[in-house]
Design an enzyme around this catalytic site. Structure first.
Site, short mmCIF file in Angstrom:
data_model
loop_
_atom_site.label_atom_id
_atom_site.label_comp_id
_atom_site.label_asym_id
_atom_site.label_seq_id
_atom_site.Cartn_x
_atom_site.Cartn_y
_atom_site.Cartn_z
CG HIS A 174 96.44 46.88 61.90
ND1 HIS A 174 96.85 47.70 62.81
CD2 HIS A 174 96.53 45.70 60.70
CE1 HIS A 174 97.81 47.63 61.45
NE2 HIS A 174 97.98 47.62 60.46
CE1 TYR A 200 103.82 51.83 59.73
CE2 TYR A 200 106.20 51.61 59.09
CZ TYR A 200 104.95 50.84 60.02
OH TYR A 200 105.11 49.60 61.16
CG ASP A 231 98.50 50.12 52.56
OD1 ASP A 231 98.83 50.93 53.45
OD2 ASP A 231 98.13 51.60 51.40
CG PHE A 271 104.46 46.26 61.05
CD1 PHE A 271 102.57 46.85 61.08
CD2 PHE A 271 103.95 45.03 60.94
CE1 PHE A 271 101.76 47.04 61.38
CE2 PHE A 271 102.45 43.98 60.73
CZ PHE A 271 101.66 45.54 61.05
#
Length: 255
Positions: free
Chosen positions: A219, A95, A93, A106
């Site tokens: 991740h 930041y 989801d 990202f």
């Protein structure tokens, strides 16, 4: 505007996060998504689950800050037209810190310090011996140059309450991004899907591995990057696949 870029928005985003006093506001398709995605996602705005999601996001925005800004929610689709997608990177989801999220997974805008996950992505790029051109240390963390080359930077969930990770999970965004992935799988050929972490890897159920390349790894979070993200070589492997199919590689340098 497209997420603070100074460019006129080609679509209307406020229907997804309008004032809670208008939860039943319709979302006719021509005004919902960037132009190339409208025929692909045409029926989505009328789905009951999407209307419920609209009501939820509107109520959360009325209650307090929600990231990213409403004009940035569909930035991933705006920056990478459907017929230009070559690589899909799936995040979790947005930041949830102030000024970080701008609609590309990202990525952070110029002037914002790259968060730890993005720092680890840069570390993996710098350590990939097969990458050409070699990755140069970037001056910022804005990944729009990737999006412009056909890298769809899509989060699994597209909104989040300020300071509360995963606070909009389970409200319908997952169904929306499932649909995006399924349409790419069915209508395109030879794409690369980079799936990092459990939520992203669940999307693999919508991808035909006989027609697309699926690369999976932990991740890039500091909690999991050392379990196999570092050294995965996904960026050079993606380029090798694109070149084998006769296309140009992605220049992963951040410009």
């Amino acid at each position: 505007m497209i997420c603070g870029s100074g460019m006129a928005m080609p679509y209307h985003i406020k229907t997804l996060s309008a004032a809670a006093a208008r939860p039943a506001m319709p979302t006719p398709c021509p005004a919902c998504f960037p132009p190339s995605w409208r025929p692909i996602l045409g029926g989505v705005p009328d789905e009951p689950w999407m209307k419920s999601l609209q009501t939820f996001v509107a109520a959360r925005r009325a209650a307090g800050p929600v990231h990213p800004p409403e004009e940035c929610v569909f930035s991933a689709l705006a920056h990478t037209p459907f017929d230009k997608v070559r690589v899909v990177i799936l995040g979790q989801d947005p930041y949830h810190g102030p000024g970080q999220a701008h609609g590309l997974c990202f990525s952070v805008k110029r002037g914002v310090k790259p968060p730890p996950s993005l720092h680890n992505i840069f570390k993996e790029l710098a350590g990939d011996p097969l990458l050409a051109p070699p990755f140069a240390p970037p001056a910022h963390g804005e990944l729009t140059a990737w999006a412009g080359q056909g890298v769809l930077l899509l989060n699994n969930v597209l909104t989040v309450d300020a300071g509360l990770a995963h606070s909009h999970a389970g409200q319908g965004w997952e169904r929306f991004t499932d649909r995006v992935v399924a349409e790419l799988n069915g209508r395109r050929e030879g794409l690369v899907f980079l799936l990092w972490g459990g939520p992203a890897q669940k999307k693999a159920a919508h991808v035909d591995r006989r027609r697309h390349l699926v690369l999976e790894a932990p991740h890039p979070s500091p909690l999991s990057a050392y379990r196999g993200f570092f050294g995965c070589g996904h960026f050079s492997k993606a380029n090798a696949h694109l070149e084998q199919r006769g296309g140009p590689p992605i220049d992963w340098n951040v410009k």
